[in-house]
Design a protein around this motif. Structure first.
Motif, mmCIF file in Angstrom:
data_model
loop_
_atom_site.group_PDB
_atom_site.id
_atom_site.type_symbol
_atom_site.label_atom_id
_atom_site.label_comp_id
_atom_site.label_asym_id
_atom_site.label_seq_id
_atom_site.Cartn_x
_atom_site.Cartn_y
_atom_site.Cartn_z
ATOM 1 N N HIS A 60 0.482 -1.136 -0.437
ATOM 2 C CA HIS A 60 -0.026 -0.280 -0.051
ATOM 3 C C HIS A 60 0.998 1.127 -0.064
ATOM 4 O O HIS A 60 2.272 1.031 -0.011
ATOM 5 N N PRO A 61 -0.164 2.510 0.081
ATOM 6 C CA PRO A 61 0.813 3.863 -0.386
ATOM 7 C C PRO A 61 1.987 4.016 0.783
ATOM 8 O O PRO A 61 1.588 3.663 1.910
ATOM 9 N N ARG A 111 2.661 0.694 -3.784
ATOM 10 C CA ARG A 111 2.285 -0.138 -4.179
ATOM 11 C C ARG A 111 1.551 -1.207 -5.292
ATOM 12 O O ARG A 111 1.309 -2.311 -4.086
ATOM 13 N N THR A 112 2.971 -1.883 -5.013
ATOM 14 C CA THR A 112 2.904 -3.002 -5.461
ATOM 15 C C THR A 112 4.920 -2.657 -6.389
ATOM 16 O O THR A 112 5.636 -2.685 -6.628
#
Length: 216
Positions: free
Chosen positions: A203-204, A207-208
């Protein structure tokens, strides 16, 4: 001599040596992701502990347990004179093997919330009808019913597989994002193929994260 296989070395799949491979793999993943995701995230090594019944050990015969049970059958004691110890009845001790399945959790450094769970499968949790398989499926179902991201990596061609990946390749990695309850991303590859780069959802501020699982 370097392995002739560009991805997974099939000789590492032998159940008799997989425990060592699995431990090194879990440690390597933890070190690699932990260094690259810090300081926003921390990677922890967790354990799922259960008791393997004797039938479970027979199902995966090449896995060497830490404790052996040897049955010598019923033994008759020699005759004793009056006043000596009364002959007891000999029974077999029931010793069960305690199994520790290690897996990874990526946690938010501040909140300590579990963001992503990563499972590298083993012969124990892929053997049908065993306590190891049942314990793994309970964990899998619990995470899939939550908002936690789930990654399972299968570098073993033998054993049970979920219907979503059956027949798709010799090896696979499966991702279920927490916000996509009924949708999976699957990477499947063959014995002669290189390992793919898979997505590790976070997550921030991240994100990925793209990552390649390299077996030891």
């Amino acid at each position: 001599m370097r392995s002739p296989f560009p991805g997974m070395d099939p000789y590492l799949e032998a159940p008799s040596g997989w425990a060592g491979v699995h431990s090194r793999l879990i440690n390597a993943i933890s070190d690699d992701l932990g260094d690259r995701l810090a300081p926003a995230f921390v990677v922890t090594i967790e354990e799922r502990v259960y008791i393997a019944a004797p039938n479970d050990l027979m199902t995966v015969p090449a896995v060497v347990p830490d404790v052996f049970v040897i049955s010598a059958g019923r033994q008759e004691l020699p005759a004793v004179s009056e006043g000596a110890i009364t002959p007891p009845v000999l029974v077999e001790a029931l010793v069960e093997e305690e199994v520790h399945d290690r897996y990874l959790e990526i946690r938010d450094t501040r909140s300590r919330a579990v963001i992503t769970t990563i499972e590298a499968l083993s012969p124990y949790n892929k053997a049908a009808g065993t306590r190891g398989r049942e314990a793994f499926l309970r964990k899998r179902q619990a995470v899939l019913a939550s908002q936690t991201n789930w990654i399972e990596i299968d570098l073993l061609r033998a054993g049970e597989r979920p219907p979503e990946v059956r027949g798709r390749g010799d090896y696979y990695a499966l991702l279920r994002r927490g916000e996509a309850i009924a949708r999976y991303a699957v990477w499947a590859w063959g014995l002669r193929e290189r390992l793919p780069t898979i997505a590790v959802p976070l997550h921030p501020p991240i994100r990925t994260f793209p990552w390649i699982c390299r077996p030891c």
